[in-house]
Design an enzyme around this catalytic site. Structure first.
Site, mmCIF file in Angstrom:
data_model
loop_
_atom_site.group_PDB
_atom_site.id
_atom_site.type_symbol
_atom_site.label_atom_id
_atom_site.label_comp_id
_atom_site.label_asym_id
_atom_site.label_seq_id
_atom_site.Cartn_x
_atom_site.Cartn_y
_atom_site.Cartn_z
ATOM 1 N N LYS A 1 -6.502 -1.479 -20.777
ATOM 2 C CA LYS A 1 -6.934 -1.675 -19.169
ATOM 3 C C LYS A 1 -8.060 -1.416 -18.785
ATOM 4 C CE LYS A 1 -4.432 -1.545 -14.212
ATOM 5 N NZ LYS A 1 -3.618 -0.777 -13.703
ATOM 6 N N SER B 1 -0.912 -3.831 -11.040
ATOM 7 C CA SER B 1 -1.862 -4.066 -10.885
ATOM 8 C C SER B 1 -1.753 -4.230 -12.266
ATOM 9 C CB SER B 1 -2.435 -2.927 -10.519
ATOM 10 O OG SER B 1 -2.753 -2.452 -10.774
ATOM 11 N N SER C 1 1.904 1.090 -10.754
ATOM 12 C CA SER C 1 1.150 -0.783 -11.577
ATOM 13 C C SER C 1 1.744 -0.174 -13.062
ATOM 14 C CB SER C 1 -0.299 -0.570 -11.247
ATOM 15 O OG SER C 1 -0.733 -1.333 -9.842
HETATM 16 N N1 GLN Z 1 0.963 -2.647 -5.890
HETATM 17 C C1 GLN Z 1 0.020 -1.412 -5.061
HETATM 18 C C2 GLN Z 1 -1.365 -1.266 -3.915
HETATM 19 O O1 GLN Z 1 -0.980 -2.769 -4.263
HETATM 20 C C3 GLN Z 1 0.005 0.177 -6.826
HETATM 21 C C4 GLN Z 1 -1.110 -0.473 -7.022
HETATM 22 C C5 GLN Z 1 -1.222 0.288 -8.423
HETATM 23 O O2 GLN Z 1 -0.178 1.487 -8.783
HETATM 24 N N2 GLN Z 1 -2.831 0.552 -8.751
HETATM 25 O O3 GLN Z 1 -1.391 -0.527 -3.972
#
Ligand code: GLN
Length: 493
Positions: free
Chosen positions: A78, A158, A182
């Protein structure tokens, strides 16, 4: 050579050790697959020369019988993990051209164990999002499609690049991160397996920070065993991260397939949402039956503060983000947009460098931390966080070993379908996952089957702190009982 990309990480490891193929052949097969899959936009940067050089070194070690635990296994990383000398963008314009002079602790441990890097994977900008659509470099297209439709589907976010690359066989496994879901939501959307370990299990050092009290590194892979193998290399104490915990790293793979007889599984009634699709509920109940059949005991539990978790998360996470992202000022990293003085330069750089969702989070964060609002929002959210943690503690105290919930309130949606009019629509994706980050617990997502639209659905197992092994055992019990998911064919190649 494509069949080499179809192997599990464990099978590839065993095949290399048995000299059925070489690390160079395995890597070459993946490099070719990655090149043919550019339509998915999963990789932001491909590093084939680096990969083949590492594979050659692995072949030399394998020949000498000196293979390390991940010797010659090609992975995707990532693009939130800093990689020495390789551009690291967090999918943001503001980090364009940023080449770290250091390696994140987690990736350095993967290379220490012999793994091969294929490239850097796309994500939501600064990991803020649930669909990978906030990436400054365009959305990731899921390898999945709805039954009877060619419409492009999101892989979740994400860690959308990680999940799509794993599902499309563009790496054997990938690193990901999870602040509010995410790792787990994209795993659920793509029929893959992902674990967010206990807070402190993996070092955050060298991973671009979003919300430091919630962020955790973890893997996405195609089965439970592969996820366990990855976590063993990723986890561990790091003196450079004061929140990493100094505990031995177990052999997680040994927990895969272990008996779950007598394990007490809690079913929290608050995770049954009004208007939740019948299919999600039915899958959840199937999960209950699978675990029962494997010898687990099922108990009803209550986690009464669950419905406050999402609003509290969307205060705590932006608050920490606004502080963490203050460092991107045009002076130290990446992009710089000059102005008449230094303040104008800061403003120009940040206006040009951050996308809409990141700007929204910074503004919310600055607001909830500002004098006069701090007590009303931030302090309250912290109190709710404590109550959420206590809900879980009470369940564990009553003897529950793990908690079973749905992973997401729906299957994957189409690109452009959600959140453009109202961002909260997107935030609702995280309703079942943010609680786990707020409480710092481990959470594993495994595929449960396909919904009527032909897309995968996942189940989430939440564990006691540092009891990832229990999750791997329970996860593999579900994996064995659930209908086998066929990952999509390569229509993109
Ligand atoms: N979807 C969540 C957010 O937008 C979690 C994102 C994440 O875990 N990095 O904050």
């Amino acid at each position: 050579m494509t069949e080499l990309t179809r192997l599990s990480l464990a099978a590839a490891r065993d095949g290399l050790n048995a000299k059925k193929f070489t690390a160079t052949e395995l890597t070459r097969a993946h490099v070719d697959a990655v090149e043919k899959a550019r339509a998915l936009n999963a990789y932001l940067k491909e590093t084939p020369e680096k990969a083949l050089a590492a594979a050659a070194e692995s072949d030399a070690r394998l020949a000498k019988g000196e293979a390390r635990p991940l010797e010659g296994l090609p992975l995707g990383i990532k693009d939130l993990y800093c990689t020495n000398g390789v551009e690291t963008t967090a999918a943001s314009r503001i980090l364009e051209g940023f080449k770290p002079h250091y390696e994140s602790t987690v990736t350095s441990q993967l290379w220490r164990d012999g793994a091969v890097m294929l490239g850097k994977l796309n994500l939501d900008e600064f990991a803020m999002g649930s669909s990978n659509e906030t990436s400054a470099y365009g959305p990731v297209v899921s390898p999945w499609r709805r039954k009877g439709s060619d419409a492009k589907i999101v892989p979740g976010g994400s860690s959308g690049g990680s999940a799509a690359a794993v599902a499309a066989h563009l790496c054997l496994a990938a690193t990901a991160t999870d602040t509010g879901g995410s790792i787990r939501q994209p795993a659920a959307f793509t029929g893959t397996v992902g674990i967010k370990p206990t807070y402190g299990r993996c070092s955050r050092w060298g991973i671009v920070a979003f919300a430091s009290s919630l962020d955790q590194a973890g893997p996405i892979a195609r089965d439970v065993r592969d996820t366990a193998i990855m976590l063993r290399s990723m986890a561990g104490f790091d003196p450079k991260d004061s929140t990493s915990v100094d505990r031995p790293v177990p052999d997680y793979e040994a927990a895969v397939g272990a008996s779950v007889k007598g394990k007490k599984i809690g079913i929290p009634k608050e995770y049954r949402l009004d208007g939740m699709s019948q299919e999600i509920d039915a899958l959840w109940m199937k999960g209950v039956e699978w675990l029962k059949a494997a010898g687990a005991e099922i108990v009803d539990i209550s986690l009464p503060h669950t419905h406050h978790a999402l609003p509290a998360y969307y205060i705590v996470a932006p608050a920490e983000a606004s502080s963490n992202l203050a460092r991107y000022d045009g002076v130290r990293y990446g992009l710089r947009k000059p102005g008449k003085d230094i303040v104008a330069m800061y403003e120009n750089t940040r206006a040009a460098g951050f996308g809409a969702e990141v700007r929204r989070r910074i503004m919310i964060g600055a607001y909830v931390l500002s004098a006069g609002y701090y007590d009303a929002y931030y302090v309250r959210a912290q109190k709710i966080r404590t109550l959420i943690r206590r809900d879980f503690e009470a369940a564990f105290h009553a003897g529950v070993d793990a908690i079973l919930t749905p992973a997401t309130p729906s299957t994957a949606f189409g690109i452009g379908e959600k959140g453009s009019a109202d961002p909260v629509e997107m935030y609702l994706n995280d309703v079942f996952t943010v609680t786990v980050n707020m409480a710092g617990l481990p959470g594993l997502v495994v595929p449960g089957g396909l919904a009527s639209d032909g897309l995968p659905l996942g189940l989430q197992l939440i564990g006691r702190p540092f009891e990832e092994e229990t999750l791997f055992s329970l996860g593999s019990a579900i994996e064995q009982a659930a209908p086998k998911i066929e990952l999509p064919q390569d229509w993109w190649a």
